[in-house]
Design a protein around this motif. Structure first.
Motif, PDB file in Angstrom:
ATOM      1  N   TRP A  88       0.807  -1.221   0.000  1.00 43.00           N
ATOM      2  CA  TRP A  88       0.000   0.000   0.000  1.00 43.00           C
ATOM      3  C   TRP A  88       0.838   1.268   0.000  1.00 43.00           C
ATOM      4  N   ILE A  89       2.024   1.203   0.598  1.00 46.06           N
ATOM      5  CA  ILE A  89       2.889   2.382   0.711  1.00 46.06           C
ATOM      6  C   ILE A  89       4.328   2.007   0.434  1.00 46.06           C
ATOM      7  N   VAL A  90       5.147   3.036   0.240  1.00 42.36           N
ATOM      8  CA  VAL A  90       6.605   2.864   0.210  1.00 42.36           C
ATOM      9  C   VAL A  90       7.207   3.921   1.129  1.00 42.36           C
ATOM     10  N   ARG A  91       8.341   3.556   1.687  1.00 44.19           N
ATOM     11  CA  ARG A  91       9.137   4.516   2.449  1.00 44.19           C
ATOM     12  C   ARG A  91      10.319   4.852   1.563  1.00 44.19           C
ATOM     13  N   GLU A  92      10.547   6.126   1.379  1.00 40.03           N
ATOM     14  CA  GLU A  92      11.641   6.573   0.510  1.00 40.03           C
ATOM     15  C   GLU A  92      12.527   7.536   1.276  1.00 40.03           C
ATOM     16  N   ARG A  93      13.803   7.472   0.991  1.00 37.98           N
ATOM     17  CA  ARG A  93      14.722   8.447   1.584  1.00 37.98           C
ATOM     18  C   ARG A  93      14.345   9.827   1.083  1.00 37.98           C
ATOM     19  N   ASP A  94      14.399  10.806   1.974  1.00 39.41           N
ATOM     20  CA  ASP A  94      14.072  12.177   1.613  1.00 39.41           C
ATOM     21  C   ASP A  94      15.334  12.859   1.101  1.00 39.41           C
ATOM     22  N   GLY A  97      16.056  16.186   2.718  1.00 38.94           N
ATOM     23  CA  GLY A  97      16.214  16.229   4.166  1.00 38.94           C
ATOM     24  C   GLY A  97      17.646  16.466   4.598  1.00 38.94           C
ATOM     25  N   ALA A  98      17.789  17.217   5.697  1.00 39.18           N
ATOM     26  CA  ALA A  98      19.113  17.474   6.255  1.00 39.18           C
ATOM     27  C   ALA A  98      19.677  16.195   6.868  1.00 39.18           C
ATOM     28  N   ASP A  99      18.795  15.374   7.406  1.00 39.51           N
ATOM     29  CA  ASP A  99      19.185  14.101   7.993  1.00 39.51           C
ATOM     30  C   ASP A  99      19.036  13.021   6.922  1.00 39.51           C
ATOM     31  N   ARG A 100      20.134  12.391   6.552  1.00 33.04           N
ATOM     32  CA  ARG A 100      20.079  11.399   5.468  1.00 33.04           C
ATOM     33  C   ARG A 100      19.272  10.174   5.845  1.00 33.04           C
ATOM     34  N   ARG A 101      18.983  10.003   7.140  1.00 32.90           N
ATOM     35  CA  ARG A 101      18.151   8.878   7.575  1.00 32.90           C
ATOM     36  C   ARG A 101      16.666   9.173   7.409  1.00 32.90           C
ATOM     37  N   ALA A 102      16.333  10.432   7.152  1.00 34.01           N
ATOM     38  CA  ALA A 102      14.926  10.833   7.063  1.00 34.01           C
ATOM     39  C   ALA A 102      14.232  10.121   5.905  1.00 34.01           C
ATOM     40  N   VAL A 103      13.001   9.676   6.160  1.00 36.85           N
ATOM     41  CA  VAL A 103      12.227   9.020   5.113  1.00 36.85           C
ATOM     42  C   VAL A 103      10.906   9.739   4.925  1.00 36.85           C
ATOM     43  N   THR A 104      10.357   9.533   3.745  1.00 35.40           N
ATOM     44  CA  THR A 104       9.030  10.031   3.400  1.00 35.40           C
ATOM     45  C   THR A 104       8.173   8.817   3.083  1.00 35.40           C
ATOM     46  N   VAL A 105       6.931   8.871   3.506  1.00 33.64           N
ATOM     47  CA  VAL A 105       5.994   7.791   3.261  1.00 33.64           C
ATOM     48  C   VAL A 105       5.069   8.225   2.130  1.00 33.64           C
ATOM     49  N   ARG A 106       4.911   7.357   1.127  1.00 27.86           N
ATOM     50  CA  ARG A 106       4.076   7.670  -0.026  1.00 27.86           C
ATOM     51  C   ARG A 106       3.145   6.499  -0.311  1.00 27.86           C
ATOM     52  N   ALA A 107       1.876   6.818  -0.578  1.00 25.89           N
ATOM     53  CA  ALA A 107       0.903   5.787  -0.946  1.00 25.89           C
ATOM     54  C   ALA A 107       1.157   5.345  -2.380  1.00 25.89           C
ATOM     55  N   LEU A 108       0.998   4.048  -2.627  1.00 23.51           N
ATOM     56  CA  LEU A 108       1.113   3.513  -3.980  1.00 23.51           C
ATOM     57  C   LEU A 108      -0.264   3.559  -4.632  1.00 23.51           C
ATOM     58  N   ARG A 109      -0.363   4.225  -5.738  1.00 23.48           N
ATOM     59  CA  ARG A 109      -1.660   4.472  -6.383  1.00 23.48           C
ATOM     60  C   ARG A 109      -2.231   3.254  -7.110  1.00 23.48           C
ATOM     61  N   ASP A 110      -1.401   2.263  -7.406  1.00 21.07           N
ATOM     62  CA  ASP A 110      -1.897   1.138  -8.202  1.00 21.07           C
ATOM     63  C   ASP A 110      -2.916   0.275  -7.458  1.00 21.07           C
ATOM     64  N   ARG A 111      -3.084   0.479  -6.155  1.00 23.19           N
ATOM     65  CA  ARG A 111      -4.083  -0.290  -5.411  1.00 23.19           C
ATOM     66  C   ARG A 111      -5.333   0.539  -5.106  1.00 23.19           C
TER      67      ARG A 111
END
Length: 162
Positions: A88-94, A97-111
């Motif tokens: 349903w989602i993916v976590r992607e590196r931002d 972002g100033a912090d390289r560990r930071a992630v962004t959560v995005r919904a996958l549209r194909d579902r």
């Protein structure tokens, strides 16, 4: 508002009570609908809520999702894990972002089609109901619902702070 806004006494109180009762019943019915949708999609209620927030307001950080959902970050981690495993989602590196560990959560549209199909009965019925109202009446309904949502947000925030 119209001249009816100040008059009516008992009738006005009765109508206000009916509106509040109807909103509570609507809330219950939508919760039941969401539970049925979640069960069909094999998602917990909280998972479906977070998926809706991510789809509506995302992409965003996990901490932003936790704030919007009113969840502890540790609880949200489990939710995001389940949503990601389910596709349903993916976590992607931002990359911004100033912090390289930071992630962004995005919904996958194909579902999305799966979700829309399960809500199609309610949405179709709402479309039919809304055709009975004039544009001016729809504007009043939009105003009422937006103001009611704002009031709910304020009440929720006040309880969270107490």
């Amino acid at each position: 508002m119209s001249s009816g806004a100040s008059g009516g006494g008992l009738s006005r109180r009765r109508l206000a009570t009916e509106i509040k009762d109807s909103l509570r019943e609507l809330s219950n019915q939508l919760a039941l609908l969401n539970r049925q949708v979640g069960a069909r999609l094999e998602l917990k209620d909280v998972d479906l809520d977070c998926l809706e927030l991510i789809g509506r307001y995302g992409p965003m950080s996990p901490s932003a999702v936790a704030r919007r959902a009113g969840l502890h970050p540790a609880t949200l981690t489990g939710v995001l894990d389940r949503l990601q495993r389910g596709g349903w989602i993916v976590r992607e590196r931002d990359p911004e972002g100033a912090d390289r560990r930071a992630v962004t959560v995005r919904a996958l549209r194909d579902r999305n089609a799966e979700v829309y199909q399960l809500y199609s009965g309610m949405n179709g019925t709402l479309d039919g109901i809304l055709t009975d109202y004039s544009v001016a009446e729809l504007e009043i309904l939009v105003d009422f619902l937006q103001r009611t949502t704002t009031a709910g947000n304020s009440a929720t925030a006040a309880l969270a702070e107490a």
